[in-house]
Design a protein around this motif. Sequence first.
Motif, PDB file in Angstrom:
ATOM      1  N   LEU A  30      50.331  40.747  58.900  1.00  0.00           N
ATOM      2  CA  LEU A  30      51.489  40.446  59.745  1.00  0.00           C
ATOM      3  C   LEU A  30      52.629  39.782  58.978  1.00  0.00           C
ATOM      4  O   LEU A  30      53.799  40.101  59.214  1.00  0.00           O
ATOM      5  CB  LEU A  30      51.054  39.560  60.923  1.00  0.00           C
ATOM      6  CG  LEU A  30      50.310  40.284  62.056  1.00  0.00           C
ATOM      7  CD1 LEU A  30      49.827  39.275  63.094  1.00  0.00           C
ATOM      8  CD2 LEU A  30      51.206  41.328  62.716  1.00  0.00           C
ATOM      9  N   PRO A  31      52.367  38.859  58.045  1.00  0.00           N
ATOM     10  CA  PRO A  31      53.507  38.216  57.356  1.00  0.00           C
ATOM     11  C   PRO A  31      54.230  39.113  56.365  1.00  0.00           C
ATOM     12  O   PRO A  31      55.326  38.778  55.920  1.00  0.00           O
ATOM     13  CB  PRO A  31      52.847  37.031  56.624  1.00  0.00           C
ATOM     14  CG  PRO A  31      51.511  36.852  57.249  1.00  0.00           C
ATOM     15  CD  PRO A  31      51.100  38.213  57.695  1.00  0.00           C
ATOM     16  N   TRP A  32      53.641  40.251  56.002  1.00  0.00           N
ATOM     17  CA  TRP A  32      54.228  41.106  54.963  1.00  0.00           C
ATOM     18  C   TRP A  32      55.188  42.121  55.558  1.00  0.00           C
ATOM     19  O   TRP A  32      54.873  42.780  56.544  1.00  0.00           O
ATOM     20  CB  TRP A  32      53.142  41.882  54.223  1.00  0.00           C
ATOM     21  CG  TRP A  32      52.372  41.115  53.209  1.00  0.00           C
ATOM     22  CD1 TRP A  32      51.099  40.620  53.343  1.00  0.00           C
ATOM     23  CD2 TRP A  32      52.792  40.764  51.890  1.00  0.00           C
ATOM     24  NE1 TRP A  32      50.707  39.995  52.192  1.00  0.00           N
ATOM     25  CE2 TRP A  32      51.730  40.062  51.271  1.00  0.00           C
ATOM     26  CE3 TRP A  32      53.969  40.981  51.162  1.00  0.00           C
ATOM     27  CZ2 TRP A  32      51.807  39.578  49.974  1.00  0.00           C
ATOM     28  CZ3 TRP A  32      54.042  40.490  49.872  1.00  0.00           C
ATOM     29  CH2 TRP A  32      52.979  39.796  49.288  1.00  0.00           C
ATOM     30  N   SER A  33      56.349  42.266  54.928  1.00  0.00           N
ATOM     31  CA  SER A  33      57.189  43.427  55.219  1.00  0.00           C
ATOM     32  C   SER A  33      56.727  44.562  54.309  1.00  0.00           C
ATOM     33  O   SER A  33      56.109  44.333  53.257  1.00  0.00           O
ATOM     34  CB  SER A  33      58.664  43.121  54.958  1.00  0.00           C
ATOM     35  OG  SER A  33      58.927  43.057  53.564  1.00  0.00           O
ATOM     36  N   MET A  77      53.668  60.515  49.001  1.00  0.00           N
ATOM     37  CA  MET A  77      53.490  59.414  49.930  1.00  0.00           C
ATOM     38  C   MET A  77      52.584  58.369  49.298  1.00  0.00           C
ATOM     39  O   MET A  77      51.519  58.698  48.759  1.00  0.00           O
ATOM     40  CB  MET A  77      52.912  59.892  51.266  1.00  0.00           C
ATOM     41  CG  MET A  77      52.900  58.811  52.328  1.00  0.00           C
ATOM     42  SD  MET A  77      52.818  59.478  54.021  1.00  0.00           S
ATOM     43  CE  MET A  77      51.309  60.426  53.912  1.00  0.00           C
ATOM     44  N   GLU A  78      53.023  57.116  49.384  1.00  0.00           N
ATOM     45  CA  GLU A  78      52.289  56.005  48.790  1.00  0.00           C
ATOM     46  C   GLU A  78      52.222  54.867  49.785  1.00  0.00           C
ATOM     47  O   GLU A  78      53.035  54.765  50.704  1.00  0.00           O
ATOM     48  CB  GLU A  78      52.979  55.533  47.503  1.00  0.00           C
ATOM     49  CG  GLU A  78      53.113  56.594  46.433  1.00  0.00           C
ATOM     50  CD  GLU A  78      54.020  56.161  45.295  1.00  0.00           C
ATOM     51  OE1 GLU A  78      53.655  56.397  44.144  1.00  0.00           O
ATOM     52  OE2 GLU A  78      55.093  55.581  45.576  1.00  0.00           O
ATOM     53  N   SER A  79      51.275  53.992  49.566  1.00  0.00           N
ATOM     54  CA  SER A  79      51.150  52.784  50.370  1.00  0.00           C
ATOM     55  C   SER A  79      50.528  51.704  49.505  1.00  0.00           C
ATOM     56  O   SER A  79      49.562  51.960  48.773  1.00  0.00           O
ATOM     57  CB  SER A  79      50.278  53.016  51.608  1.00  0.00           C
ATOM     58  OG  SER A  79      49.924  51.780  52.210  1.00  0.00           O
ATOM     59  N   PRO A  80      51.049  50.480  49.569  1.00  0.00           N
ATOM     60  CA  PRO A  80      50.434  49.393  48.796  1.00  0.00           C
ATOM     61  C   PRO A  80      49.018  49.075  49.257  1.00  0.00           C
ATOM     62  O   PRO A  80      48.280  48.399  48.546  1.00  0.00           O
ATOM     63  CB  PRO A  80      51.391  48.214  49.023  1.00  0.00           C
ATOM     64  CG  PRO A  80      52.110  48.536  50.288  1.00  0.00           C
ATOM     65  CD  PRO A  80      52.225  50.024  50.318  1.00  0.00           C
ATOM     66  N   LEU A  81      48.637  49.550  50.445  1.00  0.00           N
ATOM     67  CA  LEU A  81      47.293  49.298  50.950  1.00  0.00           C
ATOM     68  C   LEU A  81      46.290  50.350  50.491  1.00  0.00           C
ATOM     69  O   LEU A  81      45.095  50.221  50.767  1.00  0.00           O
ATOM     70  CB  LEU A  81      47.306  49.265  52.490  1.00  0.00           C
ATOM     71  CG  LEU A  81      48.190  48.197  53.132  1.00  0.00           C
ATOM     72  CD1 LEU A  81      48.127  48.307  54.644  1.00  0.00           C
ATOM     73  CD2 LEU A  81      47.785  46.811  52.670  1.00  0.00           C
ATOM     74  N   VAL A 109      56.707  46.122  46.573  1.00  0.00           N
ATOM     75  CA  VAL A 109      57.175  45.546  45.310  1.00  0.00           C
ATOM     76  C   VAL A 109      56.047  44.756  44.647  1.00  0.00           C
ATOM     77  O   VAL A 109      55.819  44.853  43.435  1.00  0.00           O
ATOM     78  CB  VAL A 109      58.401  44.642  45.543  1.00  0.00           C
ATOM     79  CG1 VAL A 109      58.731  43.853  44.286  1.00  0.00           C
ATOM     80  CG2 VAL A 109      59.609  45.477  45.954  1.00  0.00           C
ATOM     81  N   HIS A 110      55.325  43.980  45.443  1.00  0.00           N
ATOM     82  CA  HIS A 110      54.231  43.187  44.881  1.00  0.00           C
ATOM     83  C   HIS A 110      53.169  44.082  44.264  1.00  0.00           C
ATOM     84  O   HIS A 110      52.733  43.866  43.121  1.00  0.00           O
ATOM     85  CB  HIS A 110      53.607  42.307  45.969  1.00  0.00           C
ATOM     86  CG  HIS A 110      52.335  41.642  45.534  1.00  0.00           C
ATOM     87  ND1 HIS A 110      52.297  40.705  44.527  1.00  0.00           N
ATOM     88  CD2 HIS A 110      51.046  41.808  45.951  1.00  0.00           C
ATOM     89  CE1 HIS A 110      51.041  40.302  44.345  1.00  0.00           C
ATOM     90  NE2 HIS A 110      50.273  40.956  45.195  1.00  0.00           N
ATOM     91  N   SER A 111      52.733  45.107  44.990  1.00  0.00           N
ATOM     92  CA  SER A 111      51.645  45.948  44.493  1.00  0.00           C
ATOM     93  C   SER A 111      52.061  46.749  43.275  1.00  0.00           C
ATOM     94  O   SER A 111      51.241  47.013  42.385  1.00  0.00           O
ATOM     95  CB  SER A 111      51.155  46.880  45.603  1.00  0.00           C
ATOM     96  OG  SER A 111      52.138  47.846  45.932  1.00  0.00           O
ATOM     97  N   ARG A 112      53.331  47.142  43.195  1.00  0.00           N
ATOM     98  CA  ARG A 112      53.777  47.957  42.071  1.00  0.00           C
ATOM     99  C   ARG A 112      54.134  47.127  40.842  1.00  0.00           C
ATOM    100  O   ARG A 112      54.328  47.673  39.755  1.00  0.00           O
ATOM    101  CB  ARG A 112      54.978  48.817  42.482  1.00  0.00           C
ATOM    102  CG  ARG A 112      54.620  49.932  43.470  1.00  0.00           C
ATOM    103  CD  ARG A 112      53.542  50.854  42.894  1.00  0.00           C
ATOM    104  NE  ARG A 112      53.254  51.970  43.782  1.00  0.00           N
ATOM    105  CZ  ARG A 112      52.275  51.992  44.671  1.00  0.00           C
ATOM    106  NH1 ARG A 112      51.477  50.947  44.796  1.00  0.00           N
ATOM    107  NH2 ARG A 112      52.061  53.045  45.431  1.00  0.00           N
TER     108      ARG A 112
END
Length: 538
Positions: free
Chosen positions: A237-240, A153-157, A246-249
């Motif tokens: 809120l603006p981020w899907s 499990m991963e999360s860009p946050l 994709v941005h973080s990776r």
Amino acid sequence: MSISDFALPRLTELWSLRDDTHVDFDSGPRGSVLLDTRWGELRIPEPGEELREALRRMLIGPVSLRNVLPDFPDIGVPADDTPLSAGTAALLHALSRLQHVVVRMLAVGPAPLLSVVPLSEHARFAPRPLPEGRPCRLSRFAVLRHAEDGLRMESPLSHHRVELLRPEATLLLSRLGSTRGTPWQADAVPALSAAVTDAALSYLAATGMVLLAEPPEAPRSPDLPPLFSEDHDPALLPWSADDLLVHSRSRLGRHDGDFGAAYSHADRVPPEPVVKPPVNEVNIPLFRPDLDELQNTDPPFTAALESDRPLPRCGSGELTARQIGSLLYRAARVRSLHSPDRHVPQGYLHSDRPYPSIGDTYALELYLLAGEHTWPAPGAYHYNPLTHCLEKVDAAPEALAELSANARTAANLPGPPPLLLTITARFSRSSYKFSGVAYTSILKDVGALQQTLSLVATTLGLGSCALAVGDADAAVRAFGLDWRTESSVGDFLIGPPATAETGPARDVMVIGSLPRVGGVAKAATGVDRHSAPGGRNR
């Protein structure tokens, strides 16, 4: 304690170092310890004997630090009033400085349940017991995927990833999927004891994978859903979830995967050729402009850059062989082929073209869908940038009609587009070389190619427009592609110059229902061409 408690497998917290961390121990009782980590070297000048022993054991694999100090806390961070020996307090303090290389694991008996792996030098992990009765849920940015030893499990946050090592851990997650959150109960997961469930939730919450509902500032109706921070955070809120991942990776800082020109697949698949093999033996040679002559006749660069570049109107004229040949030659041809340096696997050639490409991969291809008034004839063609010719594509008429209709709607044209350029990518051309940035480098190349096409079209007196929407499946059907290996990543319209009778076509829309402001829906191109006086962007 009842007799049944002795039958329950013991919950244990295990500690280890990241696999890519190496430790050098200086000789002597006061010798320093040097940790060689993914993020650089870290020297501990006078480590205590407890820390030395803990690091020796953690190098071997996951271990309970109670084997080093009997009063080391069982799980997580001890409460502030918990009495600790001086050695344990010193060890906890030292380990807090090493959080970015320390892997923490929960085990039930001899079987590991889940582990938390730090992904950056800023990773901080301090699991604490969760408040009773507080609803909790999975973050909408959390992603579950296959991993070598289970699920990941991963999360860009998050600066951590969670490895789920037993099916019970996945069962726990299944109970956290409600958007309203779950008021947690001790028996919510029958396969796990209350102590294990509480510890696992504290781990997940400490990584940010699980959210706790915010305590209400005032009494709330039970019919109202609980509040979670990410649901009203203006920065999130603006981020899907897809876009943020994709941005973080595709940037460094929040993952530990291979990154850059790693050639990770060099020993598994052959390199993709620098130019796509011909799709048809019959080709149509294209006009080649005289570059020396253009040096004297082209408009200045600033004039081309500041041009209005009106969108093409259908039916206002023809696109000629000279115009199409000049456009493709000046924007997309292969100027030369060359072998890169000795560190590149054999067979992976590079090329030089008019538009820039990240790492000189040049994974993009151009397909032309010609309209009624466009040379050479209505139909689909592939552009061969090495031979500078068009190759006819045998496509089903209904697939081409669908592709044309999509572009017509996206650009709000009164008729079929004069010339639609579909930009595709041969993905393995980029992924063979790059790790982590393969797809995002392709998208950057698309922007570079579209800008080059736009400037060249302007110097030729042609209208042009980059479309923000396109149907990848329609393109696959139209050009006979396998979308897994080559698929559309951009679309570009070319049209004859606007005339006084037709005028430039400025209203832009996208497929679907969008609010229109001043006759313009900005979402299609990302540009409001009426935003400056005279309809020009400044």
